[in-house]
Design a protein around this motif. Structure first.
Motif, mmCIF file in Angstrom:
data_model
loop_
_atom_site.group_PDB
_atom_site.id
_atom_site.type_symbol
_atom_site.label_atom_id
_atom_site.label_comp_id
_atom_site.label_asym_id
_atom_site.label_seq_id
_atom_site.Cartn_x
_atom_site.Cartn_y
_atom_site.Cartn_z
ATOM 1 N N LEU A 58 0.844 -1.212 -0.155
ATOM 2 C CA LEU A 58 0.091 -0.042 -0.050
ATOM 3 C C LEU A 58 0.810 1.152 -0.203
ATOM 4 N N TRP A 59 1.513 1.501 1.004
ATOM 5 C CA TRP A 59 2.116 2.828 1.167
ATOM 6 C C TRP A 59 3.140 3.351 0.239
ATOM 7 N N ARG A 60 4.103 2.434 -0.337
ATOM 8 C CA ARG A 60 5.217 2.928 -1.294
ATOM 9 C C ARG A 60 4.416 2.867 -2.917
ATOM 10 N N PRO A 61 3.336 1.939 -3.174
ATOM 11 C CA PRO A 61 2.878 1.884 -4.546
ATOM 12 C C PRO A 61 1.787 3.381 -4.611
ATOM 13 N N LEU A 62 1.262 3.498 -3.429
ATOM 14 C CA LEU A 62 0.279 4.888 -3.513
ATOM 15 C C LEU A 62 1.052 6.129 -3.621
ATOM 16 N N GLY A 63 2.426 6.138 -3.496
ATOM 17 C CA GLY A 63 3.040 7.408 -3.468
ATOM 18 C C GLY A 63 2.714 8.306 -2.370
ATOM 19 N N MET A 64 2.755 7.843 -1.149
ATOM 20 C CA MET A 64 2.484 8.630 0.009
ATOM 21 C C MET A 64 3.306 9.758 0.311
ATOM 22 N N GLU A 65 2.870 10.844 0.983
ATOM 23 C CA GLU A 65 3.797 11.984 1.388
ATOM 24 C C GLU A 65 4.731 11.742 2.389
ATOM 25 N N GLN A 66 4.246 10.924 3.524
ATOM 26 C CA GLN A 66 4.859 10.648 4.817
ATOM 27 C C GLN A 66 4.989 9.270 4.884
ATOM 28 N N ASP A 67 6.324 9.133 5.640
ATOM 29 C CA ASP A 67 6.165 7.709 6.161
ATOM 30 C C ASP A 67 5.012 7.567 7.200
ATOM 31 N N GLY A 68 4.640 6.175 7.295
ATOM 32 C CA GLY A 68 3.617 5.680 8.354
ATOM 33 C C GLY A 68 4.199 5.167 9.284
ATOM 34 N N ALA A 69 3.631 4.908 10.435
ATOM 35 C CA ALA A 69 3.958 4.263 11.479
ATOM 36 C C ALA A 69 3.162 3.234 12.297
ATOM 37 N N ASP A 126 -2.457 11.346 3.533
ATOM 38 C CA ASP A 126 -2.227 9.804 3.130
ATOM 39 C C ASP A 126 -3.299 8.918 3.606
ATOM 40 N N MET A 127 -4.043 9.179 4.453
ATOM 41 C CA MET A 127 -5.175 8.500 4.873
ATOM 42 C C MET A 127 -6.221 8.720 3.724
ATOM 43 N N ALA A 128 -6.315 9.883 3.021
ATOM 44 C CA ALA A 128 -6.985 10.176 2.082
ATOM 45 C C ALA A 128 -6.756 9.150 0.788
ATOM 46 N N ARG A 129 -5.645 9.178 0.531
ATOM 47 C CA ARG A 129 -5.080 8.239 -0.567
ATOM 48 C C ARG A 129 -5.564 6.850 -0.250
ATOM 49 N N ILE A 130 -5.503 6.510 1.052
ATOM 50 C CA ILE A 130 -6.297 5.102 1.039
ATOM 51 C C ILE A 130 -7.767 5.149 0.691
ATOM 52 N N GLY A 131 -8.436 6.052 1.150
ATOM 53 C CA GLY A 131 -9.869 6.291 0.532
ATOM 54 C C GLY A 131 -9.874 6.249 -0.903
ATOM 55 N N GLN A 132 -9.009 7.027 -1.813
ATOM 56 C CA GLN A 132 -8.943 6.897 -2.975
ATOM 57 C C GLN A 132 -8.845 5.657 -3.524
#
Length: 420
Positions: free
Chosen positions: A274-285, A306-312
């Motif tokens: 999820l995180w890398r392929p989605l092109g997130m702005e910040q690291d998660g933790a 970044d949570m909005a990108r999960i919604g997208q």
């Protein structure tokens, strides 16, 4: 997740908080000074309690060991702004009157709020000192990330719905989970002797909190050094599904199963799938438990955008910006939902989210075009309306796990989904 709040109490709650808005972390002087004075110092012991949570929820990695979810070095997926004035948008409140968006945001201790329509950001607002780059704990929205991974592993054949938990994790063979299927875990359909009660220090959910490292155990209640010790202690009560029984520990078992079945950690799956392929702005933790295990039932922190990108991703049936991240079948399987009758049989959930069902760690309404919702205590939400192409994210620091104004948030989200 929630409980019923009488309309008169909710109306009084709005009136009180609108007359005297909640103080911010800065107003309270939290963590100001070197060191901060004792009364304003946020610690492991008090971080989840008011008013300290107003600072802690966006600074958890400063207080507790965390596992990084790297964003990678790929370009950031753009979020295109198309501002719209939504201040006067109103919805039918539990209070028995129309409540505006701004009234609800103020009364529900909102830290950050974002609304998207047709892949454009209509509104992005920050409160209480939060900034766009800040990570905020999402609590049980974490479960929904794990649900995406779980459904993906089913699609890939790494897991099977009818497999029993004990096959993958023999340590759980004599627990409540040994004869529970993967589908039982995904849909919160495990017959278990457990109470999700946040204000009882000896409840099942409180012991989960101690074992996970969320909070130190009070004297006499420290029984388990890690989730790995705690989960096998839970015992069966009644039959497994069809039913709905919300138990955070079930998601922790799901995480253990997917790790054993795949040979990869939960945080690695979230990062690489999820995180890398989605092109997130910040690291998660992820919060780490005392043995260094990701707390997958409620320990993830991410930025608002970044949570909005999960919604997208959910809205795009596994695609974002023309890039295929997940098979569409994964999102469609979740969007089918389950039988709403199981959800309706639990009054506190039925009153909070009427008509919903629960599938693969997401709340689902489905009348032909699904609505998806991830939800965490203290006011964390990701909401997706697939028919009207709306995504909403809310991050909050409500003083209690469940609250009067917080009980209204589902009404607001669904009104935005239908009304924009």
């Amino acid at each position: 997740m929630s409980q019923y709040f009488p309309p008169a109490d909710t109306a009084a709650h709005y009136a009180e908080l609108l007359a005297s808005p909640p103080p911010t972390a800065a107003d309270l002087g939290l963590m100001q000074g070197f060191p901060a004075p004792l009364a304003q110092r946020v610690t492991w012991e008090n971080w989840i309690s008011p008013p300290y949570n107003r600072w802690a929820f966006r600074n958890l990695s400063a207080l507790r060991p965390s596992l990084r979810v790297w964003r990678g070095d790929a370009p950031t997926s753009p979020l295109v702004a198309a501002p719209r004035d939504l201040a006067g948008f109103s919805f039918d409140s539990v209070a028995g009157r129309k409540v505006t968006l701004n009234e609800h945001l103020a009364a529900s201790y909102t830290d950050a709020f974002l609304v998207m329509k047709d892949d454009h950001v209509l509104l992005e607002s920050y409160f209480n000192g939060q900034q766009a780059q800040d990570r905020h704990i999402m609590f049980s929205c974490t479960k929904s990330l794990v649900g995406l991974v779980g459904e993906y592993l089913l699609h890939q054949g790494i897991l099977r719905e009818d497999e029993l938990t004990g096959r993958h994790v023999p340590e759980l063979a004599d627990s409540a989970f040994g004869d529970a299927s993967i589908r039982h875990l995904l849909d919160m359909a495990v017959g278990i002797d457990y109470v999700e009660q946040y204000d009882d220090p000896d409840s099942g959910s409180s012991h989960y909190g101690y074992a996970s490292g969320f909070l130190p155990a009070p004297a006499g209640l420290a029984r388990y050094a890690s989730l790995y010790e705690y989960l096998p202690s839970l015992q069966k009560k009644g039959a497994h599904g069809p039913l709905f029984h919300y138990v955070t520990a079930v998601t922790e078992v799901l995480g253990w199963v997917l790790e054993r079945a795949s040979g990869r950690s939960a945080e690695n799956w979230v990062e690489t799938l999820l995180w890398r392929p989605l092109g997130m702005e910040q690291d998660g933790a992820f919060l780490a438990d005392p043995w260094g295990r990701a707390v997958v039932g409620g320990g993830f922190s991410g930025s608002l955008r970044d949570m909005a990108r999960i919604g997208q991703l959910v809205l795009g049936e596994g695609s974002l910006g023309g890039r295929k991240i997940l098979p569409a079948a994964v999102i469609r399987a979740i969007g089918r939902g389950s039988d709403p009758a199981y959800f309706a049989a639990v009054p506190e959930f039925a009153e909070w989210a009427p008509g919903a069902s629960y599938r693969s760690q997401w709340y689902i309404w489905n009348d032909g075009a699904p609505e998806f919702m991830a939800c965490g205590i203290h006011g964390q939400y990701i909401y997706v309306n697939s028919r009207n192409r709306v995504v909403v994210v809310k991050q909050s620091s409500l003083p209690a796990a469940e609250s009067l104004a917080g009980a209204d948030t589902v009404r607001l989200l669904r009104a935005l989904g239908r009304g924009l």
